[in-house]
Design a protein around this motif. Sequence first.
Motif, PDB file in Angstrom:
ATOM      1  N   GLN A  42       0.827  -1.203   0.000  1.00  0.00           N
ATOM      2  CA  GLN A  42       0.000   0.000   0.000  1.00  0.00           C
ATOM      3  C   GLN A  42       0.864   1.256   0.000  1.00  0.00           C
ATOM      4  O   GLN A  42       0.571   2.221  -0.713  1.00  0.00           O
ATOM      5  CB  GLN A  42      -0.926  -0.004   1.216  1.00  0.00           C
ATOM      6  N   PHE A  45       2.291   1.729  -3.399  1.00  0.00           N
ATOM      7  CA  PHE A  45       1.282   2.263  -4.315  1.00  0.00           C
ATOM      8  C   PHE A  45       1.161   3.779  -4.169  1.00  0.00           C
ATOM      9  O   PHE A  45       1.138   4.507  -5.159  1.00  0.00           O
ATOM     10  CB  PHE A  45      -0.078   1.598  -4.071  1.00  0.00           C
ATOM     11  N   PHE A  46       1.095   4.267  -2.932  1.00  0.00           N
ATOM     12  CA  PHE A  46       1.006   5.712  -2.712  1.00  0.00           C
ATOM     13  C   PHE A  46       2.277   6.422  -3.175  1.00  0.00           C
ATOM     14  O   PHE A  46       2.219   7.520  -3.739  1.00  0.00           O
ATOM     15  CB  PHE A  46       0.717   6.032  -1.245  1.00  0.00           C
ATOM     16  N   LEU A  48       4.319   5.373  -5.627  1.00  0.00           N
ATOM     17  CA  LEU A  48       4.285   5.355  -7.087  1.00  0.00           C
ATOM     18  C   LEU A  48       3.298   6.384  -7.619  1.00  0.00           C
ATOM     19  O   LEU A  48       3.581   7.098  -8.588  1.00  0.00           O
ATOM     20  CB  LEU A  48       3.931   3.958  -7.596  1.00  0.00           C
ATOM     21  N   THR A  49       2.136   6.470  -6.994  1.00  0.00           N
ATOM     22  CA  THR A  49       1.135   7.458  -7.408  1.00  0.00           C
ATOM     23  C   THR A  49       1.694   8.865  -7.281  1.00  0.00           C
ATOM     24  O   THR A  49       1.523   9.703  -8.175  1.00  0.00           O
ATOM     25  CB  THR A  49      -0.146   7.304  -6.566  1.00  0.00           C
ATOM     26  N   SER A  50       2.379   9.137  -6.189  1.00  0.00           N
ATOM     27  CA  SER A  50       2.979  10.446  -5.986  1.00  0.00           C
ATOM     28  C   SER A  50       4.034  10.749  -7.050  1.00  0.00           C
ATOM     29  O   SER A  50       4.087  11.857  -7.598  1.00  0.00           O
ATOM     30  CB  SER A  50       3.603  10.505  -4.589  1.00  0.00           C
ATOM     31  N   LEU A  52       4.234   9.449 -10.109  1.00  0.00           N
ATOM     32  CA  LEU A  52       3.586   9.631 -11.409  1.00  0.00           C
ATOM     33  C   LEU A  52       2.876  10.976 -11.501  1.00  0.00           C
ATOM     34  O   LEU A  52       2.916  11.634 -12.550  1.00  0.00           O
ATOM     35  CB  LEU A  52       2.622   8.481 -11.682  1.00  0.00           C
ATOM     36  N   LEU A  53       2.223  11.393 -10.421  1.00  0.00           N
ATOM     37  CA  LEU A  53       1.575  12.709 -10.432  1.00  0.00           C
ATOM     38  C   LEU A  53       2.604  13.826 -10.572  1.00  0.00           C
ATOM     39  O   LEU A  53       2.395  14.798 -11.309  1.00  0.00           O
ATOM     40  CB  LEU A  53       0.751  12.902  -9.160  1.00  0.00           C
TER      41      LEU A  53
END
Length: 62
Positions: A42, A45-46, A48-50, A52-53
């Motif tokens: 988890q 995931f956060f 990676l999301t950060s 990519l954003l």
Amino acid sequence: MDSDVLWSALALMLVFEGLFPFLAPGGWRQTFLKLLQLRDGQLRFFGLTSILLGLGWLWFLH
């Protein structure tokens, strides 16, 4: 990339990172405790999301 831009970006990141614990230390502590309860997947995931954003935002700005 100019090194001044890199150092300015890192300095601004520190300012943003420090705002939440400075303005709402109790809320920051509760959020941090919740983060400690997340599984590694988890958190990744956060992260990676950060990433990519952030990359998307940089691409959009340039």
